[in-house]
Design a protein around this motif. Structure first.
Motif, PDB file in Angstrom:
ATOM      1  N   CYS A  90       1.109  -1.521  -0.236  1.00 37.65           N
ATOM      2  CA  CYS A  90       0.236   0.108   0.225  1.00 37.65           C
ATOM      3  C   CYS A  90       0.745   1.368   0.036  1.00 37.65           C
ATOM      4  O   CYS A  90       1.138   2.846  -0.951  1.00 37.65           O
ATOM      5  CB  CYS A  90      -0.981   0.034   0.756  1.00 37.65           C
ATOM      6  SG  CYS A  90      -1.683  -1.768   1.515  1.00 37.65           S
ATOM      7  N   VAL A  91       2.069   1.071   0.875  1.00 35.52           N
ATOM      8  CA  VAL A  91       2.756   2.504   0.606  1.00 35.52           C
ATOM      9  C   VAL A  91       4.127   2.167  -0.180  1.00 35.52           C
ATOM     10  O   VAL A  91       4.443   3.394  -0.498  1.00 35.52           O
ATOM     11  CB  VAL A  91       3.583   1.944   2.712  1.00 35.52           C
ATOM     12  CG1 VAL A  91       4.435   3.366   2.307  1.00 35.52           C
ATOM     13  CG2 VAL A  91       1.765   2.162   3.226  1.00 35.52           C
ATOM     14  N   PHE A  92       4.130   1.381  -0.967  1.00 36.85           N
ATOM     15  CA  PHE A  92       5.114   1.502  -2.147  1.00 36.85           C
ATOM     16  C   PHE A  92       5.008   2.347  -3.063  1.00 36.85           C
ATOM     17  O   PHE A  92       6.571   3.501  -3.083  1.00 36.85           O
ATOM     18  CB  PHE A  92       5.453   0.288  -2.820  1.00 36.85           C
ATOM     19  CG  PHE A  92       6.764   0.331  -4.113  1.00 36.85           C
ATOM     20  CD1 PHE A  92       7.737   0.115  -3.485  1.00 36.85           C
ATOM     21  CD2 PHE A  92       5.821   0.658  -4.795  1.00 36.85           C
ATOM     22  CE1 PHE A  92       8.978   0.214  -4.806  1.00 36.85           C
ATOM     23  CE2 PHE A  92       6.501   0.368  -5.938  1.00 36.85           C
ATOM     24  CZ  PHE A  92       8.671   0.235  -6.116  1.00 36.85           C
ATOM     25  N   PRO A  93       3.813   3.195  -3.938  1.00 40.67           N
ATOM     26  CA  PRO A  93       4.134   4.326  -4.441  1.00 40.67           C
ATOM     27  C   PRO A  93       5.015   5.395  -3.891  1.00 40.67           C
ATOM     28  O   PRO A  93       4.994   6.331  -4.711  1.00 40.67           O
ATOM     29  CB  PRO A  93       2.646   4.444  -4.754  1.00 40.67           C
ATOM     30  CG  PRO A  93       1.766   2.654  -5.054  1.00 40.67           C
ATOM     31  CD  PRO A  93       2.623   1.975  -3.052  1.00 40.67           C
ATOM     32  N   ILE A  94       3.765   6.392  -2.919  1.00 38.17           N
ATOM     33  CA  ILE A  94       4.789   7.305  -1.947  1.00 38.17           C
ATOM     34  C   ILE A  94       5.812   6.996  -1.360  1.00 38.17           C
ATOM     35  O   ILE A  94       6.495   7.907  -1.323  1.00 38.17           O
ATOM     36  CB  ILE A  94       3.849   7.538  -0.554  1.00 38.17           C
ATOM     37  CG1 ILE A  94       2.517   6.598  -1.243  1.00 38.17           C
ATOM     38  CG2 ILE A  94       3.489   8.923  -0.395  1.00 38.17           C
ATOM     39  CD1 ILE A  94       1.872   7.554  -1.866  1.00 38.17           C
ATOM     40  N   ILE A  95       6.668   5.743  -1.923  1.00 37.12           N
ATOM     41  CA  ILE A  95       8.081   5.739  -1.892  1.00 37.12           C
ATOM     42  C   ILE A  95       8.672   6.582  -2.564  1.00 37.12           C
ATOM     43  O   ILE A  95       9.780   7.772  -2.178  1.00 37.12           O
ATOM     44  CB  ILE A  95       8.786   4.065  -1.709  1.00 37.12           C
ATOM     45  CG1 ILE A  95       7.748   3.623   0.015  1.00 37.12           C
ATOM     46  CG2 ILE A  95      10.515   4.321  -1.709  1.00 37.12           C
ATOM     47  CD1 ILE A  95       8.983   2.338  -0.100  1.00 37.12           C
ATOM     48  N   SER A  96       8.132   6.725  -3.804  1.00 38.51           N
ATOM     49  CA  SER A  96       8.591   7.515  -4.446  1.00 38.51           C
ATOM     50  C   SER A  96       8.773   9.113  -4.278  1.00 38.51           C
ATOM     51  O   SER A  96       9.817   9.606  -4.629  1.00 38.51           O
ATOM     52  CB  SER A  96       7.852   8.018  -6.404  1.00 38.51           C
ATOM     53  OG  SER A  96       6.485   7.811  -5.970  1.00 38.51           O
ATOM     54  N   LEU A  97       7.691   9.518  -3.996  1.00 42.17           N
ATOM     55  CA  LEU A  97       8.031  11.416  -3.337  1.00 42.17           C
ATOM     56  C   LEU A  97       8.613  11.217  -2.031  1.00 42.17           C
ATOM     57  O   LEU A  97      10.088  12.351  -2.307  1.00 42.17           O
ATOM     58  CB  LEU A  97       6.491  11.255  -2.854  1.00 42.17           C
ATOM     59  CG  LEU A  97       5.410  11.477  -3.513  1.00 42.17           C
ATOM     60  CD1 LEU A  97       4.389  12.021  -2.787  1.00 42.17           C
ATOM     61  CD2 LEU A  97       5.520  12.500  -4.950  1.00 42.17           C
TER      62      LEU A  97
ATOM     63  N   LEU B 281      -2.861  10.490  -9.581  1.00 37.37           N
ATOM     64  CA  LEU B 281      -2.831  11.155 -10.914  1.00 37.37           C
ATOM     65  C   LEU B 281      -2.110  12.157 -11.435  1.00 37.37           C
ATOM     66  O   LEU B 281      -1.406  12.495 -11.845  1.00 37.37           O
ATOM     67  CB  LEU B 281      -3.637  11.123 -11.805  1.00 37.37           C
ATOM     68  CG  LEU B 281      -3.732  12.055 -12.963  1.00 37.37           C
ATOM     69  CD1 LEU B 281      -2.560  10.901 -14.217  1.00 37.37           C
ATOM     70  CD2 LEU B 281      -5.131  11.343 -13.710  1.00 37.37           C
ATOM     71  N   GLY B 282      -2.246  13.534 -10.042  1.00 35.41           N
ATOM     72  CA  GLY B 282      -1.933  15.371 -10.177  1.00 35.41           C
ATOM     73  C   GLY B 282      -0.875  14.808 -10.020  1.00 35.41           C
ATOM     74  O   GLY B 282       0.333  15.571 -10.315  1.00 35.41           O
TER      75      GLY B 282
ATOM     76  N   LEU C 198       1.603   6.350 -11.010  1.00 34.71           N
ATOM     77  CA  LEU C 198       0.554   5.884 -12.366  1.00 34.71           C
ATOM     78  C   LEU C 198      -0.207   3.944 -11.996  1.00 34.71           C
ATOM     79  O   LEU C 198      -1.829   4.216 -11.652  1.00 34.71           O
ATOM     80  CB  LEU C 198       0.694   5.854 -13.117  1.00 34.71           C
ATOM     81  CG  LEU C 198       1.012   7.683 -13.941  1.00 34.71           C
ATOM     82  CD1 LEU C 198       1.683   7.285 -15.066  1.00 34.71           C
ATOM     83  CD2 LEU C 198      -0.029   8.134 -14.204  1.00 34.71           C
ATOM     84  N   GLY C 199       0.653   3.871 -11.698  1.00 38.18           N
ATOM     85  CA  GLY C 199       0.216   2.700 -10.817  1.00 38.18           C
ATOM     86  C   GLY C 199      -0.680   2.407  -9.818  1.00 38.18           C
ATOM     87  O   GLY C 199      -1.766   1.873  -9.763  1.00 38.18           O
TER      88      GLY C 199
END
Length: 415
Positions: A20-27, A94-95, A207-208
């Motif tokens: 669940c948290v992985f996408p936010i690791i990018s930020l 998306l933003g 996006l994922g």
């Protein structure tokens, strides 16, 4: 109380490893990299991220506690049972991706694009990233969390908030500690052209995540809600493009008023499209569980307390899967364990009745049943013994051996 606080903190730390948290690791990763080893800026942004995470966790926990005090049967992750909240998260992610791709700039002083972040805006961005981590992380419930959250929700409000604060501190701890690490700061490369490539690459996890939430929304609302959301996504991309042009015109000293009007009109169109009164995002009929397809001949039945009671009265063991389409841990367990031949064989050989309690959309009876067990987060797996007695609660991170052994023990068979 101390054990619950420690469990919540450890659960928060482990939550950083959940999907669940992985996408936010990018930020978070880009937030570290863009500082180029400046220890002072890293510490300030680390503290802001910690504060944003903690405040968002307390706000979410306070809302949950208030709703339960008012008689509402809601549990952890309750906000993702609202199609409107899921739709807003899709747009936020998306933003964020459009921003990372450079379509428009957010958090940059308009006169300083390509230079260092303005201090105040950088801190605000770090705090908002921490808040987003909390909102996106709630579908997951890792080790140590379930017991801590269940304990918190039966305590007085101040004690409950202390436990949730420990959970938020655990979520923020790894990134904050890295931000305060001089050794890490000395190893980070200096800002340069490579950061543009990194920034673009890190947009894809966002996006994922948006795609995943869009799929969840389709499960909740059906084709009508999906169509509206796709339209809003296209409008948002157009608004981002127009806003980016307006920023560049302003930096060049030209008028950008007309472009801002167009962008504002697009935002208004999105608001009207998602307005609760129009009914497009109303919850559809209960979602047909995907497990019935995945398990082939083993077809789970919809859960109900009455059905559980009848099966137990007939002397049958019962396996109940409390799940939701927005719960990534649930979907991983479904694929890795509940759809395996070993699990299906155990269900058949033990004569176990298999039920799914689907919380994709809000169901007060499911939430109440979880509250009665002192549980709040998903997933939750129960095995009711054939001979009567209290149900056995299986681990949230499930494995096939544990599940099969629990079914055999409940039926009185020996493996």
């Amino acid at each position: 109380m101390l054990v619950a606080i420690l469990s919540a903190f450890l659960g928060g730390v482990i939550l950083n490893l959940m999907p669940c948290v992985f996408p936010i690791i990018s930020l978070k990763a880009f937030g570290l990299a863009r500082q180029g080893g400046d220890p002072g800026r890293m510490r300030r942004e680390g503290a802001a991220f910690f504060a944003g995470t903690l405040l968002a966790m307390l706000a979410l926990a306070g809302t949950l506690i208030a709703l339960r005090a008012g008689g509402q049967a809601v549990g952890w992750g309750f906000q993702l049972q609202s199609p409107l909240v899921v739709a807003l998260l899709v747009l936020v992610l998306l933003g964020s991706a459009l921003n990372l791709f450079g379509v428009f700039e957010f958090g940059l002083g308009l006169q300083r694009v390509g230079q260092k972040l303005d201090g105040r805006e950088g801190l605000l961005g770090a705090a908002l990233t921490g808040a987003l981590v909390v909102v996106v992380a709630t579908p997951c419930a890792g080790p140590f969390m379930a017991g801590a959250i269940g304990y918190a929700l039966v305590q007085p409000p101040l004690a409950a908030l202390a436990i949730f604060a420990a959970l938020g501190a655990g979520v923020a701890a790894p990134f904050t500690l890295l931000s305060f690490s001089p050794a890490l700061a000395s190893r980070l490369p200096r800002p340069g052209a490579w950061m543009t490539t990194l920034k673009h690459a890190l947009a894809f996890p966002m996006l994922g995540a948006a795609a995943w939430l869009l799929w969840v929304l389709a499960q909740q609302t059906g084709s009508a809600g999906l169509a509206v959301m796709l339209g809003c996504a296209v409008i948002l991309a157009f608004v981002g493009w127009i806003f980016g042009m307006a920023q560049r015109q302003r930096m060049a000293g030209r008028s950008s008023g007309a472009l801002h009007v167009v962008a504002a009109s697009g935002v208004l169109a999105i608001v009207l499209g998602l307005w609760p009164g129009n009914g497009f995002l109303a919850s559809a009929k209960p979602v047909a569980t995907q497990a019935s397809v995945a398990l082939g001949e083993i077809r789970p039945e919809p859960w109900s307390p009455e059905r559980v009671a009848r099966e137990r009265a007939a002397g049958h063991p019962v396996f109940v899967d409390f799940s939701a389409e927005w719960c990534l841990t649930c979907k991983v367990n479904e694929k890795a364990v509940l759809s395996t031949a070993a699990f299906k064989t155990a269900i058949a050989q033990t004569g176990t009745t298999y039920m799914v309690a689907d919380s994709t959309n809000y169901d007060g009876r499911i939430e109440q049943a979880m509250m009665d067990l002192g549980r709040s987060g998903l997933p939750l797996y129960l095995v009711y013994p054939a001979g009567g007695g209290d149900p056995v609660i299986l681990p949230q991170i499930l494995d096939t051996k544990t599940a099969v052994q629990a079914l055999e023990a409940a039926s009185g068979r020996k493996g």
